[in-house]
Write a protein that holds these residues in place. Structure first.
Motif, mmCIF file in Angstrom:
data_model
loop_
_atom_site.group_PDB
_atom_site.id
_atom_site.type_symbol
_atom_site.label_atom_id
_atom_site.label_comp_id
_atom_site.label_asym_id
_atom_site.label_seq_id
_atom_site.Cartn_x
_atom_site.Cartn_y
_atom_site.Cartn_z
ATOM 1 N N PRO A 94 19.555 36.891 42.201
ATOM 2 C CA PRO A 94 19.916 37.746 43.337
ATOM 3 C C PRO A 94 21.134 38.608 43.019
ATOM 4 O O PRO A 94 21.941 38.251 42.154
ATOM 5 C CB PRO A 94 20.229 36.735 44.441
ATOM 6 C CG PRO A 94 20.719 35.536 43.698
ATOM 7 C CD PRO A 94 19.905 35.470 42.439
ATOM 8 N N ALA A 95 21.257 39.711 43.721
ATOM 9 C CA ALA A 95 22.393 40.603 43.517
ATOM 10 C C ALA A 95 23.636 40.040 44.188
ATOM 11 O O ALA A 95 23.550 39.337 45.199
ATOM 12 C CB ALA A 95 22.068 41.981 44.099
ATOM 13 N N VAL A 96 24.781 40.331 43.609
ATOM 14 C CA VAL A 96 26.059 40.000 44.244
ATOM 15 C C VAL A 96 26.341 41.121 45.248
ATOM 16 O O VAL A 96 26.418 42.291 44.864
ATOM 17 C CB VAL A 96 27.195 39.911 43.210
ATOM 18 C CG1 VAL A 96 28.507 39.505 43.889
ATOM 19 C CG2 VAL A 96 26.834 38.924 42.111
ATOM 20 N N ILE A 97 26.465 40.788 46.517
ATOM 21 C CA ILE A 97 26.555 41.807 47.567
ATOM 22 C C ILE A 97 27.835 41.660 48.384
ATOM 23 O O ILE A 97 28.589 40.695 48.236
ATOM 24 C CB ILE A 97 25.313 41.730 48.493
ATOM 25 C CG1 ILE A 97 25.222 40.333 49.170
ATOM 26 C CG2 ILE A 97 24.051 42.009 47.703
ATOM 27 C CD1 ILE A 97 25.926 40.189 50.468
ATOM 28 N N ARG A 109 37.956 40.437 44.750
ATOM 29 C CA ARG A 109 37.891 39.072 44.224
ATOM 30 C C ARG A 109 36.453 38.722 43.823
ATOM 31 O O ARG A 109 36.218 38.095 42.792
ATOM 32 C CB ARG A 109 38.395 38.103 45.289
ATOM 33 C CG ARG A 109 38.580 36.669 44.796
ATOM 34 C CD ARG A 109 39.144 35.784 45.883
ATOM 35 N NE ARG A 109 40.390 36.317 46.413
ATOM 36 C CZ ARG A 109 40.542 36.769 47.650
ATOM 37 N NH1 ARG A 109 39.521 36.744 48.496
ATOM 38 N NH2 ARG A 109 41.704 37.235 48.064
ATOM 39 N N ARG A 110 35.492 39.164 44.629
ATOM 40 C CA ARG A 110 34.092 38.872 44.340
ATOM 41 C C ARG A 110 33.643 39.574 43.055
ATOM 42 O O ARG A 110 32.917 39.001 42.238
ATOM 43 C CB ARG A 110 33.224 39.292 45.521
ATOM 44 C CG ARG A 110 31.780 38.833 45.451
ATOM 45 C CD ARG A 110 31.081 39.068 46.767
ATOM 46 N NE ARG A 110 31.761 38.392 47.862
ATOM 47 C CZ ARG A 110 31.462 38.557 49.143
ATOM 48 N NH1 ARG A 110 30.481 39.359 49.490
ATOM 49 N NH2 ARG A 110 32.127 37.888 50.069
ATOM 50 N N MET A 111 34.065 40.816 42.869
ATOM 51 C CA MET A 111 33.725 41.540 41.642
ATOM 52 C C MET A 111 34.309 40.831 40.428
ATOM 53 O O MET A 111 33.636 40.660 39.401
ATOM 54 C CB MET A 111 34.264 42.966 41.713
ATOM 55 C CG MET A 111 33.451 43.922 42.547
ATOM 56 S SD MET A 111 34.062 45.614 42.318
ATOM 57 C CE MET A 111 33.123 46.456 43.599
ATOM 58 N N GLN A 118 30.098 46.805 40.543
ATOM 59 C CA GLN A 118 29.775 47.398 41.828
ATOM 60 C C GLN A 118 29.066 46.367 42.700
ATOM 61 O O GLN A 118 28.469 45.410 42.185
ATOM 62 C CB GLN A 118 28.908 48.649 41.692
ATOM 63 C CG GLN A 118 27.591 48.425 40.984
ATOM 64 C CD GLN A 118 27.717 48.394 39.495
ATOM 65 O OE1 GLN A 118 28.260 49.317 38.915
ATOM 66 N NE2 GLN A 118 27.217 47.342 38.859
ATOM 67 N N LEU A 119 29.142 46.571 44.001
ATOM 68 C CA LEU A 119 28.489 45.674 44.948
ATOM 69 C C LEU A 119 27.634 46.492 45.907
ATOM 70 O O LEU A 119 28.148 47.432 46.531
ATOM 71 C CB LEU A 119 29.522 44.894 45.769
ATOM 72 C CG LEU A 119 30.501 43.983 45.030
ATOM 73 C CD1 LEU A 119 31.550 43.457 46.005
ATOM 74 C CD2 LEU A 119 29.769 42.838 44.354
ATOM 75 N N GLY A 130 25.176 51.103 51.578
ATOM 76 C CA GLY A 130 26.125 51.782 50.701
ATOM 77 C C GLY A 130 26.332 50.986 49.432
ATOM 78 O O GLY A 130 25.677 49.973 49.188
ATOM 79 N N ILE A 131 27.248 51.468 48.621
ATOM 80 C CA ILE A 131 27.619 50.749 47.401
ATOM 81 C C ILE A 131 29.107 50.962 47.174
ATOM 82 O O ILE A 131 29.646 52.034 47.471
ATOM 83 C CB ILE A 131 26.786 51.223 46.191
ATOM 84 C CG1 ILE A 131 26.897 50.219 45.039
ATOM 85 C CG2 ILE A 131 27.187 52.625 45.741
ATOM 86 C CD1 ILE A 131 25.810 50.370 43.984
ATOM 87 N N VAL A 132 29.777 49.933 46.692
ATOM 88 C CA VAL A 132 31.213 50.029 46.441
ATOM 89 C C VAL A 132 31.471 49.661 44.987
ATOM 90 O O VAL A 132 30.926 48.693 44.470
ATOM 91 C CB VAL A 132 32.008 49.124 47.407
ATOM 92 C CG1 VAL A 132 31.680 47.652 47.208
ATOM 93 C CG2 VAL A 132 33.498 49.364 47.277
ATOM 94 N N THR A 133 32.287 50.465 44.321
ATOM 95 C CA THR A 133 32.610 50.257 42.913
ATOM 96 C C THR A 133 34.077 49.866 42.778
ATOM 97 O O THR A 133 34.852 49.919 43.734
ATOM 98 C CB THR A 133 32.364 51.534 42.097
ATOM 99 O OG1 THR A 133 33.313 52.544 42.522
ATOM 100 C CG2 THR A 133 30.939 52.046 42.302
ATOM 101 N N ARG A 134 34.466 49.493 41.570
ATOM 102 C CA ARG A 134 35.869 49.173 41.315
ATOM 103 C C ARG A 134 36.760 50.373 41.621
ATOM 104 O O ARG A 134 37.853 50.233 42.169
ATOM 105 C CB ARG A 134 36.051 48.730 39.861
ATOM 106 C CG ARG A 134 35.366 47.408 39.529
ATOM 107 C CD ARG A 134 35.508 47.070 38.056
ATOM 108 N NE ARG A 134 34.895 45.779 37.746
ATOM 109 C CZ ARG A 134 34.842 45.256 36.525
ATOM 110 N NH1 ARG A 134 35.367 45.922 35.508
ATOM 111 N NH2 ARG A 134 34.275 44.084 36.328
#
Length: 221
Positions: A94-97, A109-111, A118-119, A130-134
């Protein structure tokens, strides 16, 4: 205090692929959009997994390789991806979300713990929103000193509610905060510093606040 969340910094115009998208189409999409991973979603935009450049590179890494009898178990999935032809066969699942309401600190912290860059961001119904990157998370530290000063001042006012005459002033330079002034108790100075450190975008805090009563023994018996 105004805490920043993932939906404050994420990219809403997120590109995604379906599980049956061919390998070449995924590779072309990553190249064209200058991204290193893409979410794989079903017809209802529920995230099934993520396909990254690392997943695609398995086909180059293991090209022509046959699996020997001693093949390591931990590498079997990588070898299997090398034979994958669609996003569903290539993806990591599964993807890390993250949820839209996840704090920026929790997302960072999750990244870090998951080793991802990215999450995918989900709404309350579990759909991709959406998507969030470092790089997105670093937007917190791109705030102006004036904006930081306003939030630091508000945090100090909250920290000093219990004391009538205490005064602390703040100077902000390139995100670094210096606190000066005088309070009644050591614990108040400590609380004020910690409140300021929680202000989104604060890089560091130098505490030069003086106090009249050292109540450390009461706080830390």
């Amino acid at each position: 205090m105004n805490t920043w969340h993932v939906n404050d910094v994420m990219t809403s115009d997120v590109v995604s692929v379906g599980p049956h998208t061919p390998y070449r189409d995924v590779a072309d999409l990553l190249s064209a959009r200058h991204i290193n991973a893409v979410p794989v979603v079903d017809a209802d935009r529920h995230v099934l997994g993520m396909v990254s450049e690392s997943d695609l590179l398995r086909k180059i890494e293991y090209v022509g390789a046959e699996r020997p009898h001693w093949f390591e178990r931990r590498r079997r999935s990588q070898h299997r991806k090398a034979r994958g032809r669609t996003a569903g066969e290539l993806m990591t699942s599964p993807a890390v979300i993250a949820l839209a309401a996840t704090s920026v600190r929790s997302a960072a912290r999750r990244m870090n713990e998951s080793g991802v860059k990215q999450l995918p961001v989900l709404d309350d119904l579990g759909r991709l929103t959406g998507i969030v990157t470092r790089g997105d998370l670093l937007k917190e530290h791109q705030r102006s000193d004036d904006a930081l000063h306003a939030d630091v001042t508000a945090a100090l006012a909250e920290a000093l509610l219990a004391e009538n005459w205490s005064t602390i002033t703040a100077r902000v330079e390139r995100g670094a905060v210096t606190l000066t002034g005088r309070v009644e108790r050591w614990s108040t100075a400590l609380f004020a510093e910690r409140m300021v450190r929680l202000v989104p975008g604060v890089v560091d805090v130098t505490d030069e606040v003086e106090f009249d009563v050292d109540d450390q023994v009461l706080v830390y018996p």
